[in-house]
Design a protein around this motif. Structure first.
Motif, PDB file in Angstrom:
ATOM      1  N   THR A  18      10.796  -0.472   1.802  1.00 17.29           N
ATOM      2  CA  THR A  18      11.396   0.040   3.040  1.00 17.29           C
ATOM      3  C   THR A  18      12.842  -0.429   3.178  1.00 17.29           C
ATOM      4  N   ALA A  19      13.079  -1.706   2.912  1.00 18.21           N
ATOM      5  CA  ALA A  19      14.431  -2.258   3.019  1.00 18.21           C
ATOM      6  C   ALA A  19      15.372  -1.598   2.015  1.00 18.21           C
ATOM      7  N   GLU A  53       5.724  -3.385   0.231  1.00 16.06           N
ATOM      8  CA  GLU A  53       6.043  -2.303   1.169  1.00 16.06           C
ATOM      9  C   GLU A  53       7.295  -2.641   1.975  1.00 16.06           C
ATOM     10  N   GLU A  54       7.421  -3.897   2.388  1.00 11.97           N
ATOM     11  CA  GLU A  54       8.622  -4.327   3.117  1.00 11.97           C
ATOM     12  C   GLU A  54       9.864  -4.173   2.245  1.00 11.97           C
ATOM     13  N   ILE A  55       9.750  -4.572   0.982  1.00 11.53           N
ATOM     14  CA  ILE A  55      10.885  -4.483   0.055  1.00 11.53           C
ATOM     15  C   ILE A  55      11.287  -3.031  -0.156  1.00 11.53           C
ATOM     16  N   GLU A  60      -1.407  -9.542   0.666  1.00 16.20           N
ATOM     17  CA  GLU A  60      -0.109 -10.073   1.096  1.00 16.20           C
ATOM     18  C   GLU A  60       1.007  -9.589   0.171  1.00 16.20           C
ATOM     19  N   ALA A 112       1.725  -5.949   0.926  1.00 16.78           N
ATOM     20  CA  ALA A 112       2.461  -5.818   2.184  1.00 16.78           C
ATOM     21  C   ALA A 112       3.932  -6.175   1.975  1.00 16.78           C
ATOM     22  N   ARG A 113       4.189  -7.228   1.213  1.00 17.87           N
ATOM     23  CA  ARG A 113       5.579  -7.629   0.943  1.00 17.87           C
ATOM     24  C   ARG A 113       6.280  -6.552   0.112  1.00 17.87           C
TER      25      ARG A 113
END
Length: 77
Positions: free
Chosen positions: A20-21, A16-18, A10, A13-14
């Protein structure tokens, strides 16, 4: 309010989101700094989890009696 403890998966994954943003570059400065701070905390959390996992890894070897025996896992450099 206490933060929920994330699993390694988890947290990754978070992260990776950060990333990308932040790569999009569309967030205002304040939001980017908050994302960076969250990401730094997640990196530290993941590092601690990996260190703990590494300490638990053992190597099975064949003992003199032919039965498996545990030995600490050592990384050869």
């Amino acid at each position: 309010m206490a933060e929920k403890k994330l699993t390694f998966e988890e947290a990754m994954a978070r992260l990776e989101e950060i990333v990308t943003a932040m790569e999009r570059g569309e967030a205002p400065l304040e939001e980017s700094l908050a994302l960076f701070s969250e990401g730094a905390k997640l990196v530290k959390q993941c590092s601690v989890m990996l260190d703990k996992a590494e300490q638990q890894v053992t190597k099975l070897t064949k003992g003199a009696d032919g039965l498996p025996k545990e030995a600490p896992f050592e990384v050869e450099e």
